[in-house]
Design an enzyme around this catalytic site. Sequence first.
Site, PDB file in Angstrom:
ATOM      1  N   ASP A 147     -22.874   4.862  -8.898  1.00 50.76           N
ATOM      2  CA  ASP A 147     -21.861   4.754 -10.037  1.00 50.76           C
ATOM      3  C   ASP A 147     -20.668   4.355  -8.525  1.00 50.76           C
ATOM      4  O   ASP A 147     -19.527   4.151  -9.582  1.00 50.76           O
ATOM      5  CB  ASP A 147     -21.821   6.664 -10.366  1.00 50.76           C
ATOM      6  CG  ASP A 147     -21.226   7.513  -8.770  1.00 50.76           C
ATOM      7  OD1 ASP A 147     -21.031   7.347  -7.704  1.00 50.76           O
ATOM      8  OD2 ASP A 147     -21.179   8.111  -8.829  1.00 50.76           O
TER       9      ASP A 147
ATOM     10  N   LYS B 243      20.969  -6.882   0.800  1.00 51.96           N
ATOM     11  CA  LYS B 243      20.225  -6.557  -0.539  1.00 51.96           C
ATOM     12  C   LYS B 243      20.446  -5.761  -1.503  1.00 51.96           C
ATOM     13  O   LYS B 243      21.280  -5.052  -1.492  1.00 51.96           O
ATOM     14  CB  LYS B 243      18.974  -7.382   0.197  1.00 51.96           C
ATOM     15  CG  LYS B 243      18.334  -7.020  -0.418  1.00 51.96           C
ATOM     16  CD  LYS B 243      16.079  -6.608  -0.375  1.00 51.96           C
ATOM     17  CE  LYS B 243      15.950  -5.471   0.175  1.00 51.96           C
ATOM     18  NZ  LYS B 243      14.580  -5.479   0.185  1.00 51.96           N
TER      19      LYS B 243
END
Length: 282
Positions: free
Chosen positions: A33, A183
């Site tokens: 799986d 910023k």
Amino acid sequence: MIVSTSDSQAVAAALAEATGDSLAETAYERFPDGELLVEVPPVDGRAVVVGSTISSDAHLELLLLQDAVREAGADEVVTVLPYMGYARQDEAFSEGQPVSARAVARAISPTTDRVVAVNLHEPAIADFFDVPVDAVDAAGVLADPLPSALESPVFLSPDEGAIDLAETVRDARGEGAVDYFEKDRDYDTGAVTITPSEVDVSDRDVVVVDDIVATGSTMSEAIAILQERGPNRVFVATVHPLFVGNARSKLANAGVEAVLGTDTIERAVSRTSVAPVIAEVL
Ligand code: R5P
């Protein structure tokens, strides 16, 4: 014994060399799986599990290895996070969001005795762990791959939060000015706006230092502003060279002399190792 996740083998090998510990060769299998199975050699004494959680898979692999080394006989487990993912969501920025850094720290804590973390995005993230944390600053190693001659260097951070890193690199280098830009980021679009300082960069070598380059927006904006001011050469130095999407191309187009990163995340720009800094606290 040093045990590495698959993404952090280079830094783990450098750490084994720095400490003299043996380096485990982990075996991997996949169940039908898709679930992962790891297997480590017998451990006598301490196990140091090294893993940058650069993806959900890397995070899960780290948790499996923490459990495996205990099963294999470790009497102490130390988890080294060269780069801790999900650390930038260190608060719920709006209602309904998780504190992802806390969720991740809480998942790591039960199966380790202590944590060593390199340049956490914010120092307060260390408090999210339920075990002792050594938070180390490895930015100084970024000075190593810089050219031996720099022209009147300026060490610059693209925002105020990273100025300590610029100072650390400058101190490791031994000389130069330090400054920072302001910023702002628009969190809807991801666009970054940089406001320059008055620092004179004309004809000088500039080393722009940040903890992480992810999309490259912050760095490319900072470099674009620098290039208008006539620098000699511009170097980018980052502890965590995440470089998602076209980040590397953005920097190349912005006009950088060289991009220098560490091996917290293994990339082509990983020119220097944080292992000696980690080894000091192990
Ligand atoms: C922000 O606080 C960080 O220090 C970095 O500046 C930022 O995470 C870099 O992201 P990007 O490369 O996407 O602009």
